[in-house]
Design a protein around this motif. Structure first.
Motif, PDB file in Angstrom:
ATOM      1  N   THR A 168      29.208  54.579 111.940  1.00 38.41           N
ATOM      2  CA  THR A 168      28.729  55.957 111.821  1.00 38.41           C
ATOM      3  C   THR A 168      27.570  56.047 110.821  1.00 38.41           C
ATOM      4  O   THR A 168      26.644  56.830 111.009  1.00 38.41           O
ATOM      5  CB  THR A 168      29.891  56.899 111.439  1.00 38.41           C
ATOM      6  N   ARG A 169      27.601  55.196 109.790  1.00 38.10           N
ATOM      7  CA  ARG A 169      26.478  55.168 108.833  1.00 38.10           C
ATOM      8  C   ARG A 169      25.178  54.770 109.534  1.00 38.10           C
ATOM      9  O   ARG A 169      24.094  55.079 109.068  1.00 38.10           O
ATOM     10  CB  ARG A 169      26.770  54.187 107.689  1.00 38.10           C
ATOM     11  N   LYS A 170      25.273  54.068 110.643  1.00 33.40           N
ATOM     12  CA  LYS A 170      24.068  53.608 111.353  1.00 33.40           C
ATOM     13  C   LYS A 170      23.540  54.630 112.360  1.00 33.40           C
ATOM     14  O   LYS A 170      22.465  54.436 112.928  1.00 33.40           O
ATOM     15  CB  LYS A 170      24.379  52.296 112.093  1.00 33.40           C
ATOM     16  N   VAL A 171      24.306  55.699 112.588  1.00 34.74           N
ATOM     17  CA  VAL A 171      23.953  56.631 113.657  1.00 34.74           C
ATOM     18  C   VAL A 171      22.600  57.328 113.470  1.00 34.74           C
ATOM     19  O   VAL A 171      21.829  57.425 114.424  1.00 34.74           O
ATOM     20  CB  VAL A 171      25.105  57.644 113.918  1.00 34.74           C
ATOM     21  N   PRO A 172      22.256  57.798 112.262  1.00 37.85           N
ATOM     22  CA  PRO A 172      20.932  58.429 112.134  1.00 37.85           C
ATOM     23  C   PRO A 172      19.799  57.485 112.557  1.00 37.85           C
ATOM     24  O   PRO A 172      18.843  57.918 113.208  1.00 37.85           O
ATOM     25  CB  PRO A 172      20.855  58.765 110.640  1.00 37.85           C
ATOM     26  N   LYS A 173      19.925  56.214 112.224  1.00 34.32           N
ATOM     27  CA  LYS A 173      18.893  55.243 112.607  1.00 34.32           C
ATOM     28  C   LYS A 173      18.912  54.997 114.120  1.00 34.32           C
ATOM     29  O   LYS A 173      17.865  54.966 114.765  1.00 34.32           O
ATOM     30  CB  LYS A 173      19.159  53.933 111.847  1.00 34.32           C
ATOM     31  N   ILE A 174      20.126  54.851 114.665  1.00 37.04           N
ATOM     32  CA  ILE A 174      20.250  54.652 116.120  1.00 37.04           C
ATOM     33  C   ILE A 174      19.626  55.822 116.863  1.00 37.04           C
ATOM     34  O   ILE A 174      18.849  55.644 117.803  1.00 37.04           O
ATOM     35  CB  ILE A 174      21.740  54.511 116.519  1.00 37.04           C
ATOM     36  N   ARG A 175      19.938  57.030 116.395  1.00 35.38           N
ATOM     37  CA  ARG A 175      19.429  58.236 117.074  1.00 35.38           C
ATOM     38  C   ARG A 175      17.909  58.300 117.016  1.00 35.38           C
ATOM     39  O   ARG A 175      17.255  58.650 117.996  1.00 35.38           O
ATOM     40  CB  ARG A 175      20.054  59.478 116.414  1.00 35.38           C
ATOM     41  N   GLU A 176      17.349  57.928 115.884  1.00 33.34           N
ATOM     42  CA  GLU A 176      15.886  57.957 115.737  1.00 33.34           C
ATOM     43  C   GLU A 176      15.224  56.994 116.739  1.00 33.34           C
ATOM     44  O   GLU A 176      14.247  57.346 117.407  1.00 33.34           O
ATOM     45  CB  GLU A 176      15.541  57.573 114.295  1.00 33.34           C
TER      46      GLU A 176
END
Ligand SMILES: *Cc1c(COP(=O)(O)O)cnc(C)c1O
Length: 402
Positions: A248-256
């Motif tokens: 979940t910590r990686k989600v902002p980067k994945i979404r970008e």
């Protein structure tokens, strides 16, 4: 499967924390767990992204939506409006809390439309189980108007829409309760896991109790806790929660990256007249896990699929025919094949599931081809893929018009 594309040292570290103490259980054992509370960490990460007041991690997205329905007061005999395009878990959850699914029309957002919901309302309608499909979001202003006008209970299955939002509010937070899935195929994975979110304290407390055999989680001795309601075991284990927190910590980067890659593909594909896309009720809120093509008609779409198969194009779903996410494939619901009797089999179904009249949905899903957006795509790969899709579509158009 973007989450699984970025699996690595961070997930291993979180899992090792748990393995070092051996406390695989999310509650109590304070002295032995060396301060590791992975389920709570996972919940906090989900709250950070969505802004939810309350988040409760569970064993799956399926148990999270089932709990969201129950904690929202939906139960035996209640009619609940549902979409015919969703993962089957939504419908199972409604049936297994004893409620009666009423199928309504979806539109080009791939979600229930306000108009579809309105038409499906009867005096027995208790609520709507809205599903935000394919990484996007439903048309919430129009839907909330209908929901409020008719005083319906809104529950959201945002199983595929974690990290997507509508005008600043995250999916899952418009109604009484919502759920996300963190299974192996979602934007972030816990292996198996789900998270219920709500801004309502009472609903959260009910969900917390219901998902753990009625335990109220108050006091130092688990065996001596109070049990305000009956419940069941929908708990997540610490190993899964550990992976979920790291992912979940990686989600902002994945979404970008998803958004960038999806936009690149849309720009490339838009050069070919006739290729359209599913409507995003809020283009700025897309989690961009899927690139959803909407072609002009069902026949052209099916021919495009045939051309793509022949050309070796992979990584797409044609839900209309080949996937378990559409009512055309749900024979067990049409025949009500169950291993044991459900409330609906005593109360009677509110619709004839074998003869549903959903022309708009049949047309939209028949024209839909979805590609899973990959974070690892290179520009070259995307150009090549877009070129192949366009060529297949143009060929298909020519054969249909021939
Ligand atoms: C994946 C999914 C679920 C089920 O989640 P699991 O974690 O696999 O149980 C429920 N609803 C939707 C819309 C989904 O996509």
């Amino acid at each position: 499967m973007p989450g699984t594309e970025l699996f690595g040292a961070e997930e291993r570290k979180e899992v090792n924390d748990v393995l070092e103490t051996g406390i695989l259980f999310r509650y109590k054992h304070d002295a032995q767990r060396n301060n590791h509370w992975k389920a709570i960490d996972f919940e906090n990460e989900v709250k950070k992204i969505t802004g939810a007041k309350y988040a409760h991690a569970m064993s799956s997205g399926s148990t999270a939506i089932a709990t969201a329905l129950a904690a929202s007061g939906i139960g035996t005999g209640d009619e609940v409006i549902v979409p015919p395009f969703t993962f089957i878990a939504t419908i199972e959850a409604v049936l297994f809390v004893g409620a009666l699914p009423v199928f309504a029309e979806v539109d080009e957002t791939l979600c229930l439309s306000a108009e579809g919901i309105k038409k499906a309302i009867t005096p027995k309608t208790k609520g709507v189980c809205l599903v935000h499909m394919c990484g996007g979001m439903a048309d919430m202003d129009a839907i909330m108007k209908v929901v409020n006008e008719h005083k319906l209970t809104l529950v959201e299955d945002a199983g595929q829409a974690f990290a997507s939002s509508y005008k600043g509010t995250y999916t899952g937070l418009f109604g009484k309760a919502g759920s996300y899935s963190f299974d192996f195929f979602k934007i972030a994975t816990a292996g198996e896991g789900g998270v219920l979110v709500t801004n309502d304290e009472e609903t959260y407390k009910k969900a917390d109790v219901y998902s753990d055999h009625g335990h109220d989680h108050i006091g130092a001795i688990r065996g001596m806790e109070n049990h305000p309601y009956l419940g069941f075991n929908y708990r997540i284990g610490e190993l899964n929660a550990a992976v979920g927190a790291a992912q979940t910590r990686k989600v902002p980067k994945i979404r970008e990256i998803n958004r960038k890659n999806k936009q690149f593909m849309i720009n490339e594909l838009s050069k070919t007249p006739g290729i359209g896309f599913a409507r995003l009720a809020d283009p700025d809120g897309d989690s961009a896990t899927f690139l959803n093509l909407l072609l002009p008609d069902v026949e052209t779409t099916q021919r495009t699929i045939d051309e793509m198969k022949a050309a070796g194009v992979a990584g797409f779903d044609y839900w209309y025919k080949n996937m378990y996410h559409f009512i055309n494939q749900w024979d067990h619901i049409k025949n009500m094949s169950t291993v044991s009797k459900l409330p609906i089999q005593i109360l009677g179904a509110p619709q004839d599931y074998k003869n549903l009249d959903l022309p708009k949905t049949q047309n939209v899903i028949g024209r839909l081809i979805s590609f899973g957006v990959r974070v690892s795509w290179t520009e070259e790969q995307m150009k090549d893929l877009a070129k192949k899709i366009s060529e297949c579509f143009v060929k298909a158009t020519k054969t249909v018009n021939a």
